[in-house]
Design a protein around this motif. Structure first.
Motif, mmCIF file in Angstrom:
data_model
loop_
_atom_site.group_PDB
_atom_site.id
_atom_site.type_symbol
_atom_site.label_atom_id
_atom_site.label_comp_id
_atom_site.label_asym_id
_atom_site.label_seq_id
_atom_site.Cartn_x
_atom_site.Cartn_y
_atom_site.Cartn_z
ATOM 1 N N UNK A 4 -2.193 -7.838 -3.870
ATOM 2 C CA UNK A 4 -2.711 -9.093 -4.409
ATOM 3 C C UNK A 4 -3.648 -8.887 -5.589
ATOM 4 N N UNK A 5 -4.130 -7.674 -5.783
ATOM 5 C CA UNK A 5 -5.072 -7.403 -6.865
ATOM 6 C C UNK A 5 -4.391 -7.627 -8.206
ATOM 7 N N UNK A 6 -5.017 -8.415 -9.103
ATOM 8 C CA UNK A 6 -4.386 -8.706 -10.406
ATOM 9 C C UNK A 6 -4.200 -7.432 -11.224
ATOM 10 N N UNK A 7 -3.163 -7.440 -12.043
ATOM 11 C CA UNK A 7 -2.911 -6.308 -12.918
ATOM 12 C C UNK A 7 -2.222 -5.162 -12.207
ATOM 13 N N UNK A 8 -2.135 -4.030 -12.930
ATOM 14 C CA UNK A 8 -1.502 -2.836 -12.389
ATOM 15 C C UNK A 8 -2.563 -1.845 -11.935
ATOM 16 N N UNK A 9 -2.315 -1.193 -10.826
ATOM 17 C CA UNK A 9 -3.182 -0.137 -10.325
ATOM 18 C C UNK A 9 -2.303 0.949 -9.723
ATOM 19 N N UNK A 10 -2.882 2.131 -9.518
ATOM 20 C CA UNK A 10 -2.119 3.240 -8.968
ATOM 21 C C UNK A 10 -1.582 2.896 -7.583
ATOM 22 N N UNK A 11 -2.437 2.310 -6.738
ATOM 23 C CA UNK A 11 -2.006 1.955 -5.393
ATOM 24 C C UNK A 11 -0.896 0.923 -5.384
ATOM 25 N N UNK A 12 -0.995 -0.067 -6.253
ATOM 26 C CA UNK A 12 0.024 -1.116 -6.310
ATOM 27 C C UNK A 12 1.367 -0.553 -6.758
ATOM 28 N N UNK A 13 1.349 0.345 -7.740
ATOM 29 C CA UNK A 13 2.586 0.910 -8.272
ATOM 30 C C UNK A 13 3.270 1.795 -7.231
ATOM 31 N N UNK A 14 2.492 2.658 -6.558
ATOM 32 C CA UNK A 14 3.130 3.573 -5.599
ATOM 33 C C UNK A 14 3.650 2.819 -4.379
ATOM 34 N N UNK A 15 3.015 1.710 -4.008
ATOM 35 C CA UNK A 15 3.537 0.907 -2.891
ATOM 36 C C UNK A 15 4.839 0.226 -3.288
ATOM 37 N N UNK A 23 11.528 -4.523 3.055
ATOM 38 C CA UNK A 23 10.235 -5.010 3.564
ATOM 39 C C UNK A 23 9.204 -5.240 2.455
ATOM 40 N N UNK A 24 9.173 -4.346 1.463
ATOM 41 C CA UNK A 24 8.203 -4.517 0.377
ATOM 42 C C UNK A 24 8.511 -5.761 -0.441
ATOM 43 N N UNK A 25 9.786 -6.014 -0.708
ATOM 44 C CA UNK A 25 10.162 -7.209 -1.474
ATOM 45 C C UNK A 25 9.842 -8.486 -0.701
ATOM 46 N N UNK A 29 7.125 -11.443 -1.683
ATOM 47 C CA UNK A 29 7.440 -12.867 -1.712
ATOM 48 C C UNK A 29 6.515 -13.686 -0.830
ATOM 49 N N UNK A 30 6.183 -13.173 0.353
ATOM 50 C CA UNK A 30 5.269 -13.887 1.245
ATOM 51 C C UNK A 30 3.877 -14.008 0.636
ATOM 52 N N UNK A 31 3.467 -12.989 -0.111
ATOM 53 C CA UNK A 31 2.157 -13.031 -0.776
ATOM 54 C C UNK A 31 2.196 -13.807 -2.087
ATOM 55 N N UNK A 32 3.406 -14.271 -2.486
ATOM 56 C CA UNK A 32 3.586 -15.049 -3.715
ATOM 57 C C UNK A 32 3.086 -14.289 -4.938
ATOM 58 N N UNK A 33 3.495 -13.020 -5.018
ATOM 59 C CA UNK A 33 3.102 -12.203 -6.157
ATOM 60 C C UNK A 33 3.955 -12.540 -7.372
ATOM 61 N N UNK A 34 3.458 -12.192 -8.530
ATOM 62 C CA UNK A 34 4.181 -12.432 -9.773
ATOM 63 C C UNK A 34 5.435 -11.560 -9.825
ATOM 64 N N UNK A 35 6.568 -12.195 -10.103
ATOM 65 C CA UNK A 35 7.822 -11.440 -10.175
ATOM 66 C C UNK A 35 7.774 -10.431 -11.310
ATOM 67 N N UNK A 36 7.221 -10.828 -12.440
ATOM 68 C CA UNK A 36 7.174 -9.936 -13.597
ATOM 69 C C UNK A 36 6.270 -8.744 -13.332
ATOM 70 N N UNK A 37 5.159 -8.948 -12.638
ATOM 71 C CA UNK A 37 4.295 -7.823 -12.301
ATOM 72 C C UNK A 37 4.979 -6.871 -11.331
ATOM 73 N N UNK A 38 5.730 -7.432 -10.382
ATOM 74 C CA UNK A 38 6.455 -6.583 -9.437
ATOM 75 C C UNK A 38 7.540 -5.772 -10.145
ATOM 76 N N UNK A 39 8.259 -6.405 -11.079
ATOM 77 C CA UNK A 39 9.279 -5.689 -11.835
ATOM 78 C C UNK A 39 8.657 -4.587 -12.693
#
Length: 299
Positions: A4-15, A23-25, A29-39
């Protein structure tokens, strides 16, 4: 909280890259994250996909030259290394987040009392229905051990005499030439005998499961009756703990009284849900009212 943390971080990328795909996808979706940030966060997975794809391509040509076989082994090693890096980074990110917010993640919360009770109920029943080797009858022990020994024996035969049991069929062979059974087939007579024997040995596990289910039935019913008697007290104590954790130090007697009042009212019919002594504003739920009362007590 890492995702949920805005922007990119090492932890977010490796997860996003190292976590299981589906399960991650779904979690994103359940957390309503930005699709573009996830991509964007998933793009580094290319360092794992490239050697993985080349592994299959080089192995397909391994019969043409030894160079292709060595190149395939190299790509396979790189695939394993990049996967381990992603998994290790994901574990570090999760553990780091848990260490920073351990108290907030583990403290009891009022909205999760029913879920906590279900967890306690399951753990309590499991302990009461626990089985040890000493309480098993000799017949159950003998059948279980014999079945396990038979399965181990079959696995050893498959490991040491694989060519005796199974034939060979390469991924590049013509599917029209595939023979399933026979001396020249994929499955030979010794394999069929071993598989039939393994199926028979599996009955030992089935018999143990059937016996243990019957043996646990009476303790489970007794545990259910005991849980019914302690449910109200357990929830009251859990509510006190949750209120204390949320509001800080407070007089135990006052908190217990408010908790008991909350339980009594919550178990009343809907027409009697509002306590006589409570002045609840329009649009204010009783749970909100109790939270305000508990906060005022702590202050």
């Amino acid at each position: 909280s890492v995702l949920r943390r805005p922007g990119m971080s090492f932890g977010k990328v490796v997860i996003l890259c190292g976590g299981p795909d589906w399960p991650t996808s779904v979690l994103a979706g359940m957390l309503k994250l930005s699709v573009w940030q996830c991509l964007l966060g998933t793009c580094p997975i290319i360092v794992n996909l490239v050697p993985l794809t080349l592994t299959g391509s080089f192995y397909l040509k391994r019969d043409n030259s030894e160079v292709w076989a060595r190149a395939g082994n190299l790509m396979f090693t790189l695939t394993i290394l990049t996967s381990v890096v992603f998994w290790a980074g994901m574990a570090w990110a999760i553990q780091n987040e848990f260490a920073k917010h351990h108290e907030a993640l583990t403290k009891p919360k009022e909205e999760f009392i029913e879920l906590d009770w279900l967890d306690f109920r399951s753990e309590f029943t499991t302990k009461r229905c626990a089985l040890t080797w000493a309480v098993l009858p000799r017949s159950v022990k003998a059948i279980f051990v014999a079945g396990a020994a038979g399965l181990v024996l079959v696995s050893q035969v498959f490991f040491w005499r694989f060519k005796l049991c199974f034939g060979q069929f390469g991924v590049t062979d013509d599917i029209a030439t595939l023979i399933w059974y026979g001396e020249d087939g994929l499955v030979r007579l010794p394999a069929v005998i071993c598989l039939a024997f393994a199926s028979f040995c599996w009955c030992g596990k089935w018999y143990f499961s059937w016996w243990s289910a019957r043996h646990r039935r009476a303790p489970a019913e007794a545990a259910a009756r005991e849980l019914e008697t302690m449910e109200a007290d357990w929830k009251r104590n859990r509510l006190i703990q949750a209120s204390s954790a949320k509001a800080g130090p407070a007089p135990a007697a006052a908190l217990e009284a408010k908790a008991k009042e909350w339980l009594d009212v919550s178990q009343s019919p809907p027409t009697q849900l509002q306590p006589p002594s409570a002045h609840v504003e329009p649009g204010q739920g009783y749970v909100d009212y109790m939270q305000g009362q508990l906060t005022s007590i702590s202050v």
